[in-house]
Design an enzyme around this catalytic site. Structure first.
Site, mmCIF file in Angstrom:
data_model
loop_
_atom_site.group_PDB
_atom_site.id
_atom_site.type_symbol
_atom_site.label_atom_id
_atom_site.label_comp_id
_atom_site.label_asym_id
_atom_site.label_seq_id
_atom_site.Cartn_x
_atom_site.Cartn_y
_atom_site.Cartn_z
ATOM 1 N N GLY A 263 -10.415 -18.944 -24.494
ATOM 2 C CA GLY A 263 -11.149 -18.353 -23.375
ATOM 3 C C GLY A 263 -10.631 -16.982 -22.996
ATOM 4 N N GLY A 265 -8.960 -14.097 -20.478
ATOM 5 C CA GLY A 265 -7.880 -14.022 -19.515
ATOM 6 C C GLY A 265 -6.505 -14.026 -20.138
ATOM 7 C CD GLU A 288 -17.494 -17.106 -24.468
ATOM 8 O OE1 GLU A 288 -17.907 -18.240 -24.212
ATOM 9 O OE2 GLU A 288 -16.886 -16.414 -23.650
ATOM 10 C CG ASN A 378 -13.766 -14.223 -13.465
ATOM 11 O OD1 ASN A 378 -13.745 -13.377 -12.563
ATOM 12 N ND2 ASN A 378 -12.713 -14.492 -14.210
ATOM 13 N N GLY A 382 -18.348 -19.417 -21.270
ATOM 14 C CA GLY A 382 -18.645 -20.313 -22.382
ATOM 15 C C GLY A 382 -17.797 -21.570 -22.379
ATOM 16 C CE LYS A 402 -3.876 -15.576 -5.208
ATOM 17 N NZ LYS A 402 -3.970 -14.369 -6.064
HETATM 18 C C1 COA Z 1 -9.823 -19.244 -14.677
HETATM 19 C C2 COA Z 1 -9.555 -17.768 -14.903
HETATM 20 C C3 COA Z 1 -10.007 -16.972 -13.669
HETATM 21 C C4 COA Z 1 -8.056 -17.538 -15.169
HETATM 22 O O1 COA Z 1 -7.799 -16.242 -15.535
HETATM 23 P P1 COA Z 1 -6.345 -15.760 -16.067
HETATM 24 O O2 COA Z 1 -6.361 -14.294 -16.119
HETATM 25 O O3 COA Z 1 -5.988 -16.433 -17.326
HETATM 26 O O4 COA Z 1 -5.368 -16.425 -14.990
HETATM 27 P P2 COA Z 1 -4.469 -15.928 -13.789
HETATM 28 O O5 COA Z 1 -3.386 -16.937 -13.677
HETATM 29 O O6 COA Z 1 -4.120 -14.512 -13.898
HETATM 30 O O7 COA Z 1 -5.409 -16.180 -12.524
HETATM 31 C C5 COA Z 1 -6.387 -15.292 -12.092
HETATM 32 C C6 COA Z 1 -6.357 -15.264 -10.569
HETATM 33 O O8 COA Z 1 -6.676 -16.583 -10.050
HETATM 34 C C7 COA Z 1 -5.670 -16.975 -9.111
HETATM 35 N N1 COA Z 1 -5.533 -18.432 -9.156
HETATM 36 C C8 COA Z 1 -5.033 -19.166 -10.163
HETATM 37 N N2 COA Z 1 -5.051 -20.455 -9.834
HETATM 38 C C9 COA Z 1 -5.585 -20.542 -8.611
HETATM 39 C C10 COA Z 1 -5.866 -21.641 -7.744
HETATM 40 N N3 COA Z 1 -5.620 -22.892 -8.111
HETATM 41 N N4 COA Z 1 -6.421 -21.380 -6.528
HETATM 42 C C11 COA Z 1 -6.676 -20.104 -6.157
HETATM 43 N N5 COA Z 1 -6.437 -19.041 -6.949
HETATM 44 C C12 COA Z 1 -5.889 -19.262 -8.173
HETATM 45 C C13 COA Z 1 -4.441 -16.267 -9.579
HETATM 46 O O9 COA Z 1 -3.497 -16.181 -8.537
HETATM 47 C C14 COA Z 1 -4.990 -14.919 -9.973
HETATM 48 O O10 COA Z 1 -5.245 -14.221 -8.785
HETATM 49 P P3 COA Z 1 -5.123 -12.610 -8.736
HETATM 50 O O11 COA Z 1 -6.268 -12.115 -9.577
HETATM 51 O O12 COA Z 1 -5.289 -12.334 -7.276
HETATM 52 O O13 COA Z 1 -3.787 -12.311 -9.301
HETATM 53 C C15 COA Z 1 -10.372 -17.256 -16.148
HETATM 54 O O14 COA Z 1 -9.882 -17.878 -17.294
HETATM 55 C C16 COA Z 1 -11.856 -17.577 -16.026
HETATM 56 O O15 COA Z 1 -12.617 -16.852 -15.396
HETATM 57 N N6 COA Z 1 -12.310 -18.701 -16.618
HETATM 58 C C17 COA Z 1 -13.679 -19.165 -16.496
HETATM 59 C C18 COA Z 1 -14.523 -18.661 -17.623
HETATM 60 C C19 COA Z 1 -14.059 -19.185 -18.942
HETATM 61 O O16 COA Z 1 -13.312 -20.132 -19.052
HETATM 62 N N7 COA Z 1 -14.504 -18.598 -20.018
HETATM 63 C C20 COA Z 1 -14.056 -19.126 -21.306
HETATM 64 C C21 COA Z 1 -14.891 -18.773 -22.333
HETATM 65 S S1 COA Z 1 -14.915 -17.006 -22.257
#
Ligand code: COA
Ligand code: COA
Lengths: 495, 495
Positions: A263, A265, A288, A378, A382, A402
């Protein structure tokens, strides 16, 4: 001028300014634009739309592949151009507008958007705006760093605007494989039987008469915002590598595993990167978005082939990869996201999907999208296409967010994107839980023990024990199930 | 004797009593048994197991197609034979044992179980027990009224017990189409391109040497427990018919619609029955269980062809259909549930899936399995296979349960089986909500207005309005989101 890029000479006189091209887009229209995870988005026309919206009423439904780069979603949101947006985004300003109810965001499985357009359950698409490396002699559009939904947008739209981006390398030509499923009622099988199957043509085949305007641009793709691996993500990667090696030992996988999907990130990228230091070899990706880790794996000799829908790299990796694209080209392919994520292909190939959760609960339900159960991050992207239909569905996250104020392992997730049926493996930096074949009451102690941060472990086990007293297949203390989220909102911490 | 049913003469001397055959099954084994929604289950061997469990320790993991008839799940649960049960059940006594934590129930998408067995993520299957009409000269097993997972159980198991059921009509022979996906890494497309595609053989092809015992039985399948249509279900059917006619008018569907799938139970059966009084014609079904309504539609001349994995009828319909099976045979096919529910085929054919919810929420999330969020009803069954991958995903339910004490439309479902991404249409007797292309804030007022019982409407609208004040893409008052369920548990009503 531009004959090398616009090779159908009848089209040369359609070259206009972005402002002029943007006039084809009128208030209330549905517009399909190229762009997938900051790669290959149309860059000039949306800016012209944002400028126009300052002086006239102009609101559109914007459909893309996934998120846009160059702050376009921000610019468009702030100019109030977006009345409706689908199927994915990842921009703080747009996110704010969505959560305020100003933009109607339709969060979709990325394989489904064009299916719904094609069957006219959504649409019609009035105008498509597609970034291209070139237009062929026959009028075929050669996409740039992503395919996303561009092919179907161009095919379905009444009018097509092409943005020829001179800064996108012509080495991209030949990289794409454009295949569109045949029409029902008699749709044929999609002939992809391995990640490297080439089943289509290397350009988007449309009637050149539909190309109503061509705009010349030079702006680069934005680089990705992922952070480098840290102790936490290395920990997760380590647990996953151990698990996969255990599967090899058990004879369920070979050292080439199964085609990998990772995925978007920071975390998924780091996990994939972690495969460099493993005994696996001759790996393949059917994913993807191809991030830095894909090219790290190529360079390490671990990866044989990668199929994706876009290439999104950090600034440093960008400089390494794109000028030397020919070096990778025979091992790379970019497909429409309908095909990269297609249930048919995902199941047939038996993909190992690695996606990131915001939070998961003690029974294995995953929230990937809604912070605190209400605020869109976001979109599901996928992840559901792969988690539901793949061979093995893995979700990873750091155990807390956090600075420990938020536990990513909770009694009940505040929003469900992937339910227990679609989640095989969960991993945090503390460990991994293999949920296959387990009932909810078996999963809970395992998840609490293996995945939860020790600072939340007792609290979580206490919840589970009190839930079990009440009984049920999936025991809960219903009036407390979401109390961790309520506490966080009220006190600033789940502790 | 029995030469007409056991046509491979080398196998005749393997005919034994059920008790003797059951001795092949030992404590701790995983056993795969035929049976899908009360049709075609092995009947004698499980009874012998229940009897044996009275005098010796005997606990097994029981895997079937879906639910069993003849009170077998009850008998086995009460005899404590089941330590683990998958992937579906629908029995009150077993349900009780599951909810008490006595039986570990693994609730799975029905297309996935054999995929997990085949890749040894579950298993191994020690013994398969398969009800059959006959064994062919080559040792092929001809199933009876269901295929379910029987073919893969027989192929994967070390030993196979066949129950030849003399009361199952030999007219069933030729009805089945057994196709097993080829092995990865190079799996070929499944060649089903329409409901009537015949792609396999009419028996389960195994090495006859694996058939370790044959048992002769005569017990009939149980009849289904569905209730006849009433005002409520007729109301739901009416709203759906209107909607589908509207889709035809819009040019999105023809009067032959797309292949139909209908879930188990009273409501889905009634909805399908309702298609008799519509202008639709030349309909086809590509479904899982074929209920009374399938044959009503055949008899009305509306239905051209039906593919399923089992036939489960009421007592009256049973007497009409089975003695006259040849009348329907050219328009019927029974397939392995892996194929009837396969993501690849479901997406390719573009199925309209009609499944039943226990409850849904104002944003379109559906709970099909967990009463009050904790107590298992039956299982997710195939609903997820169809809802995720089909052309149109419809969920129906009556707006209230238990004489109005329970609203089936709630602020937040207490368990999520199908999330908003997988739900296009919701319908109750009060009306229908078309969620396609809508954001959560647009869906909520529509669902509340169209689907909720008027006695709960104001209460629900009040919740939604207060949630919107808090903001978010999917607004909730988190501390109240599950309060309707808590109130029900405490006071006996959601009012
Ligand atoms: C879930 C997702 C947001 C994680 O992204 P990431 O960059 O790997 O993870 P991070 O740990 O940096 O987290 C992103 C943010 O979410 C916050 N976060 C993580 N867990 C959290 C929770 N349980 N509650 C609230 N916020 C949370 C982090 O603190 C971070 O915040 P910031 O942007 O203010 O720093 C991202 O993978 C996503 O959008 N996934 C959904 C889409 C997807 O899975 N696509 C896959 C095929 S493309
Ligand atoms: C959801 C399901 C149980 C509904 O079955 P049905 O026979 O059509 O519906 P009914 O209205 O008769 O409801 C069944 C029971 O649930 C109860 N019920 C309905 N809604 C309820 C709710 N919101 N809360 C609690 N109980 C509820 C009914 O009162 C009834 O109880 P009873 O058995 O004590 O009379 C059934 O369709 C199912 O198991 N679905 C999941 C599997 C599936 O969808 N498979 C599809 C592919 S096969």
């Amino acid at each position: 001028m531009y004959e090398d890029r616009v090779r159908n000479s009848a089209l040369l006189d359609r070259i206009v300014s972005a402002e002029e091209a943007a006039l084809l887009i009128k208030d209330g229209m549905m517009v399909g634009m190229s762009g997938f995870t900051r790669a290959g988005e149309a860059k000039a026309v949306p800016m012209a739309l944002a400028a126009r919206a300052k002086t006239e009423p102009l609101q559109i439904t914007l459909v893309t592949g996934a998120s846009l780069g160059n702050d376009l979603d921000k610019t468009l949101a702030e100019a109030h151009v977006l009345s409706r947006r689908m199927p994915f985004q990842a921009d703080p300003a747009l996110r704010k507008a969505i959560n305020a109810g100003e933009v109607m965001f339709v969060d979709q499985h990325l394989s489904e958007t064009v299916e719904m357009l094609r069957t006219r359950q959504l649409g019609p698409v009035d105008v498509a705006v597609i970034e291209a490396v070139a237009i062929t002699e026959q009028g075929g559009i050669v996409p740039t760093t992503s395919v996303g939904n561009s092919a179907s947008f161009a095919i379905l739209a009444e009018k097509v605007i092409v943005e020829i981006n001179l800064s996108q390398s012509t080495q991209l030509e030949g990289l794409h494989d454009i295949y569109i499923p045949t029409h029902r009622p008699v749709r044929m099988p999609i002939p992809v039987v391995s990640p490297e199957s080439r089943v289509g043509v290397p350009f988007i085949p449309i009637d050149p008469n539909k190309i109503a305007a061509i705009v010349i641009t030079e702006k680069l793709d934005s680089s990705s915002t992922i952070l480098p691996p840290d102790d936490g993500t290395r920990g997760i990667a380590g647990h996953l590598s151990d698990f996969l090696q255990h599967e090899v030992k058990k004879g369920r996988l070979t050292n080439s595993l199964q085609p990998l999907q990772a995925g978007i990130g920071t975390i998924a990228n780091a996990v994939l990167h972690g495969l460099i230091d493993t005994p696996f070899h001759d790996l393949k990706m059917y994913s993807e978005v191809l991030q830095d880790s894909t090219f790290d794996l190529f360079d390490s000799g671990k990866l044989d082939f990668a199929s994706g829908s876009s290439i999104t790299l950090s600034a440093e990796k960008y400089k390494e990869v794109f000028p030397n694209l020919n070096k990778y080209k025979s091992r790379l392919m970019l497909r429409p996201q309908e095909i990269s994520n297609h249930p048919e292909v995902v199941r047939r190939l038996g993909i190992i999907g690695i996606n990131t959760a915001l939070e998961f609960d003690i029974y294995g339900n995953v929230n990937s999208t809604h912070v605190g159960g209400t605020k869109m991050m976001n979109g599901i992207g996928g992840s559901g296409d792969f988690a539901r239909n793949g061979y093995l569905s893995i979700f990873v996250t750091k155990a807390t967010a956090k600075d420990g104020k938020i536990s990513s392992v909770v009694p009940m997730v505040s929003h469900v994107d992937h339910n227990e049926h679609d989640v095989d493996i969960l991993a945090t930096e503390f460990g991994l839980a293999d949920l296959r074949g387990l009932a909810p009451r078996e999963r809970a102690p395992l998840i609490i023990q293996n995945c939860c941060d020790p600072i939340y472990r007792d609290q979580l086990m206490d919840y589970y024990k009190r839930a079990v007293v009440r009984g049920g297949h999936t025991p809960h203390v219903m009036e407390e199930a979401l109390s961790w989220h309520v506490r966080l909102a009220e006190t600033g911490t789940m502790l």
